[in-house]
Design an enzyme around this catalytic site. Sequence first.
Site, short mmCIF file in Angstrom:
data_model
loop_
_atom_site.label_atom_id
_atom_site.label_comp_id
_atom_site.label_asym_id
_atom_site.label_seq_id
_atom_site.Cartn_x
_atom_site.Cartn_y
_atom_site.Cartn_z
N ASP A 189 5.94 -4.34 -3.12
CA ASP A 189 7.51 -4.68 -3.07
C ASP A 189 8.03 -6.03 -2.96
O ASP A 189 7.47 -6.65 -2.07
CB ASP A 189 7.98 -3.83 -2.10
CG ASP A 189 7.42 -2.39 -1.75
OD1 ASP A 189 6.56 -2.10 -2.69
OD2 ASP A 189 7.47 -1.74 -0.69
N GLU A 216 11.95 5.47 0.19
CA GLU A 216 11.37 4.32 0.74
C GLU A 216 12.17 3.16 0.20
O GLU A 216 12.88 3.47 -0.91
CB GLU A 216 9.92 3.92 0.31
CG GLU A 216 8.72 5.00 0.41
CD GLU A 216 7.43 4.57 -0.08
OE1 GLU A 216 6.46 4.60 0.61
OE2 GLU A 216 7.38 4.04 -1.08
C1 FRU Z 1 6.89 0.86 -1.03
C2 FRU Z 1 6.05 0.97 0.32
C3 FRU Z 1 6.98 0.66 1.58
C4 FRU Z 1 6.15 0.04 2.45
C5 FRU Z 1 5.11 -0.90 1.75
C6 FRU Z 1 3.97 -1.04 2.15
O1 FRU Z 1 5.95 0.77 -2.12
O2 FRU Z 1 5.19 1.91 0.57
O3 FRU Z 1 7.53 1.85 1.83
O4 FRU Z 1 6.89 -0.87 3.22
O5 FRU Z 1 5.23 -0.36 0.35
O6 FRU Z 1 3.15 -2.12 1.56
#
Ligand code: FRU
Length: 494
Positions: A24, A206
Amino acid sequence: SAEMQDTDYRPNFHFTPKENWMNDPNGMFYLDGTYHLFYQYHPESSTWGTMHWGHATSKDMISWQHQPVALFPDEHGWIFSGSAVVDKNNTSGLGSDGQVPIVALFTYHDMEGEKSGRDDFQTQGMAYSLDKGKTWIKYKNNPVLKNPGIRDFRDPKVTWDAQRNQWVMALATYEKNLFYTSKDLIDWEFASDFGEGIGAHGGVWECPDFIPMKVQGTDTVKWVLIQSLNPGAYNGGSGTQYFVGDFDGKTFTPESYVNDLGEKHDYWIDFGKDNYAGVTWNNAPGGRTLFIGWMSNWEYANVVPTETWRSTSTIARELKLHLVDGVYRISSAPVMELDSYLDKSFTKASMELSKGSTIVSVDDVSLSKTELSFEIPKLEDKDYKFLLTNAIGDSLTFGYDHSKAQFYIDRSKSGKVDFNENFAKKPSVAPRISDNENLSVTVLLDKTSIELFFDKGTTVMSEIFFPKNSFLEFKSLSNHTFLITDLKASELKL
Ligand code: FRU
């Protein structure tokens, strides 16, 4: 020629870490002429693991400079996704002598806690920078937001609510979002929740983003909740939906929820398989809403065929909110900063195409650092099919299926596809949303990605692919003869 692999796949004009794993985008903010991008980063491996925040900076969101890792795990856990804000009025009190603190809120993921079976292993931490984002100091009393016993409790995205002089945090839990408010970015008070029984729920919510946006052509401001979920996206796996509504300082109320397609939620930032966890820049100049996403999907992100580095970002995009026939819709376009990279071009005012006609070939311009746009004057009751192909028969097709009123991308024969069963399973589809007579198509092509903006960006599809050789030709495979107009294929100079 030899099969393309690994370093041959490094994009020409999309952001990717120099090496190792990225997911992300995190904590983007703008200050004094510089755009900052942080991202979920595993510095020791090209697969997901111990999360840090990597960092890059840019003057234009197109050319990026790699910066040292910004946030490292500590005794509270790994550093998961989150956001950063420019605290111009020093509401946090963390700046002194006129310093403007940059305040980052992120999720601490306590691996030991998770393994021991506790439910409260995700908490929200804070870090701040007093040198415009270069170096970061962890707040001494972390975490700033403790976990009340919710297993998925993460990805704080903070926005200034100018009307109420408060900060608002959107925080994702499994099936809904929690909103918190604060005066100082340190003490957070629960305000409300949103999401149960509305929108897509095939997986975990998320990476929310909650921002005010002006409706184009009016002075009306609506609040937009951008909400990623995984799995459960329109075409499977990871994807990002959105909701438009009003916010009274505590509660978010979406517009009466219109769903043109019966059961299916069709308010998606992107209908392709590869645009996830995207959020917007804080403090963007000129009131623009600037967005970037992770161009992958958790279905196969860890196994795509690049090994020294893994994952790419989407092109940075400007989002706009429109009210059309009583429905609020978001459109996306590549940021206009990309235009200054347009170089050698191939243009045609109009071109007659029959089945198999070449539209553009690499003799005209490159097809792997390219912006291609054209119009189909009238979307008659016909199908349109376009194809990118090379000498060894790899092909990537996209088009419009009239009988289903759907756009699609089919990457099933695009080269390396068998690293995961979901990658080439079936074409991805997107409903046709606008009734514009003219169909405008803008295509961004890099070595391993296609970003399609149909109908002036009201329907977007982004996907990655891994051809064994680079594509050489762009053709029409439509079963009929027609005219495309305003064709422009430009090579990007980078
Ligand atoms: C989304 C996610 C988020 C988390 C991160 C961990 O892709 O699962 O929810 O904070 O990636 O790397």
